[in-house]
Design an enzyme around this catalytic site. Structure first.
Site, PDB file in Angstrom:
ATOM      1  N   ASN A 290       0.874  -0.989   0.028  1.00  0.00           N
ATOM      2  CA  ASN A 290      -0.134  -0.092   0.138  1.00  0.00           C
ATOM      3  C   ASN A 290       0.779   1.117   0.062  1.00  0.00           C
ATOM      4  O   ASN A 290       2.064   1.178   0.255  1.00  0.00           O
ATOM      5  CB  ASN A 290      -0.901  -0.092   1.271  1.00  0.00           C
ATOM      6  CG  ASN A 290      -0.128  -0.023   2.354  1.00  0.00           C
ATOM      7  OD1 ASN A 290       0.368   0.946   2.835  1.00  0.00           O
ATOM      8  ND2 ASN A 290      -0.361  -1.213   3.324  1.00  0.00           N
TER       9      ASN A 290
ATOM     10  N   PHE B  78      -5.384   4.288  13.613  1.00  0.00           N
ATOM     11  CA  PHE B  78      -5.698   5.245  12.767  1.00  0.00           C
ATOM     12  C   PHE B  78      -6.899   4.968  11.803  1.00  0.00           C
ATOM     13  O   PHE B  78      -6.730   3.612  11.640  1.00  0.00           O
ATOM     14  CB  PHE B  78      -4.212   5.332  11.808  1.00  0.00           C
ATOM     15  CG  PHE B  78      -3.407   6.464  12.503  1.00  0.00           C
ATOM     16  CD1 PHE B  78      -2.561   6.136  13.760  1.00  0.00           C
ATOM     17  CD2 PHE B  78      -3.121   7.678  11.848  1.00  0.00           C
ATOM     18  CE1 PHE B  78      -1.979   6.906  14.111  1.00  0.00           C
ATOM     19  CE2 PHE B  78      -2.341   8.599  12.533  1.00  0.00           C
ATOM     20  CZ  PHE B  78      -1.689   8.374  13.574  1.00  0.00           C
TER      21      PHE B  78
ATOM     22  N   LYS C 114     -14.583   1.996  14.112  1.00  0.00           N
ATOM     23  CA  LYS C 114     -13.268   1.087  14.212  1.00  0.00           C
ATOM     24  C   LYS C 114     -12.874   1.552  15.783  1.00  0.00           C
ATOM     25  O   LYS C 114     -12.486   0.513  16.440  1.00  0.00           O
ATOM     26  CB  LYS C 114     -12.170   1.806  13.250  1.00  0.00           C
ATOM     27  CG  LYS C 114     -12.181   1.227  12.080  1.00  0.00           C
ATOM     28  CD  LYS C 114     -11.452   1.654  11.008  1.00  0.00           C
ATOM     29  CE  LYS C 114     -11.884   1.288   9.456  1.00  0.00           C
ATOM     30  NZ  LYS C 114     -10.946   1.853   8.485  1.00  0.00           N
TER      31      LYS C 114
END
Ligand code: CTP
Length: 393
Positions: A209, A318, A332
């Site tokens: 990524n 994050f 989350k």
């Protein structure tokens, strides 16, 4: 960030003395008061006027000159110093300091100060590697002096070797680290992950990524510079990690193993890394040839590190999102049972992967939401570490 701090910058006589002007300038830009002391031989390479112009203060060049305040200089500078930095430091000055000599203004100041001392050596590589220089360095290290560099590279004498003055950034970073040693996170351990994981497909390819590791790195530096013991678990090589324990990993699986070990006894875990959610279920032993492959890769899920590693320490995640930022981040925060989630829209200008700045929103466990303006990643790191320092007993 060095406001209110006095840095005594000792400049000794080597060709790298000209680089001390840049160091002085950067220290002034950071807000420090910079008092320069030059040895006699330093003045053969660079003039006191240069430092006067940069620091706005006269450079001290001799034991015997009286200042306007008629103070006994070696005592007054030694006492005024929050830190003494000698850059560049020659083999001769290192030897004089190791012997405890007080034969010039710089050596006397070092002998008289209680402030921490940083030494950035620069010299010919044979002089550096000479046993006597190494012994002198060891002696000073044992007395608590911090060394930065030298680096390996092309030297002024035309040879290649170890002896180049450390980069200005590394020297400044060491100044921040040493000044922060007794900060409000002293005695605390913070585990930070950085970068994007890479899941191998075959010996040539991987699924990765776009994470650059800059946000995790900024957090690690911010924590280190407040005295924390930092364990940085990274998928990429980061520029200056002096004073941190660095663990290099590649895959999500490797990261999980290292984080599990690192959080034992830690006070906080900050998962700034972008971790792969899937990996190829089989890694081909040989390079997959284009005529032998179907275009489909079979994937399997990786472990969710944050969900798996719970414990009696602060846990920060994050959320890198491209839409429904707050909504996704809230989910989350709850699902991973976090104390804080840092939400960032990776598609916003100046934000997210690879950028030096970041625009984030902090969502806390108690429901509080704080929207931060576009800031440098270092400033975002400071803000998170600030919050953390207030919450750690
Ligand atoms: N994370 C993790 N382990 C994973 C995936 C993510 O610990 N296998 C962590 C990340 O380091 C980050 C947080 O979980 O701190 C959220 O990661 P993110 O990729 O935004 O969310 P995911 O949970 O992977 O969900 P999705 O990819 O569906 O957005």
């Amino acid at each position: 960030m060095l406001e209110g701090k006095t840095v005594v910058l000792g400049v000794t006589g080597g060709i790298a003395a000209y680089k001390a002007a840049d160091i002085a300038s950067k220290l002034v830009q950071s807000g420090a008061t910079v008092e320069v002391i030059m040895t006699e031989s330093a003045q053969k390479f660079i003039t006191p006027l240069t430092f006067r112009a940069i620091t706005g203060r006269p450079a001290v060049t001799s034991m015997w000159e009286m200042t306007g305040e008629f103070s006994i200089e070696h005592i007054s500078l030694a006492e005024a110093a929050d830190i003494v930095l000698i850059a560049p430091a020659t083999a001769n000055t290192i030897a004089r300091l190791a012997c405890g000599l007080a034969d010039d203004m710089l050596a006397s100041t070092v002998l008289a100060t209680r402030a921490p001392v940083i030494i950035a050596p620069a010299m010919n590589c044979n002089m550096y590697e000479n046993t006597v220089t190494q012994e002198n360095i060891q002696k000073l290290e044992c007395r608590g002096f911090t060394f930065v560099g030298p680096e390996t590279g092309r030297l002024a004498c035309g040879t290649e070797g170890r002896g180049r003055l450390a980069a200005t950034e590394a020297i400044l970073s060491t100044v921040h680290m040493v000044l922060g040693r007794n900060g409000d996170l002293a005695g605390k351990t913070i585990v930070v992950t950085a970068g994007g994981t890479r899941e191998p497909v075959d010996p040539v390819r991987y699924i990765g990524n776009r994470s650059s590791g800059k946000m995790g790195y900024a957090l690690a530096l911010a924590a280190r510079d407040r005295g924390a013991t930092v364990k940085l678990i990274s998928t990429i090589d980061l520029p200056d990690t002096t004073g941190m324990d660095v663990f290099r990993v590649g895959t999500a699986g490797e990261m999980l193993t290292v984080v599990k070990e690192a959080v034992k006894g830690a006070d906080a875990l900050i998962m700034a890394a972008a971790v792969a959610d899937f990996r190829p279920s089989q890694v081909a032993a040989d390079k997959i040839k284009k005529d032998s492959i179907s275009p489909y890769l079979k994937l399997e899920p990786t472990a969710d590190i944050l969900s798996e590693i719970q414990g009696d320490f602060i846990r920060v995640g994050f959320a890198a999102e491209s839409r429904d930022l707050i909504e996704n981040a809230k989910k989350k925060l709850a699902a991973k049972n976090l104390d804080l989630i840092v939400a960032n829209d990776v598609t916003a200008t100046g934000s997210g992967f690879g950028a030096d700045t970041n625009k984030v929103t902090l969502l806390f466990k108690d429901g509080r939401i704080e929207d931060l303006p576009l800031m440098s990643k270092r400033e975002v790191g400071e803000a998170i570490i600030d919050w953390m320092a207030n919450g750690i007993e």
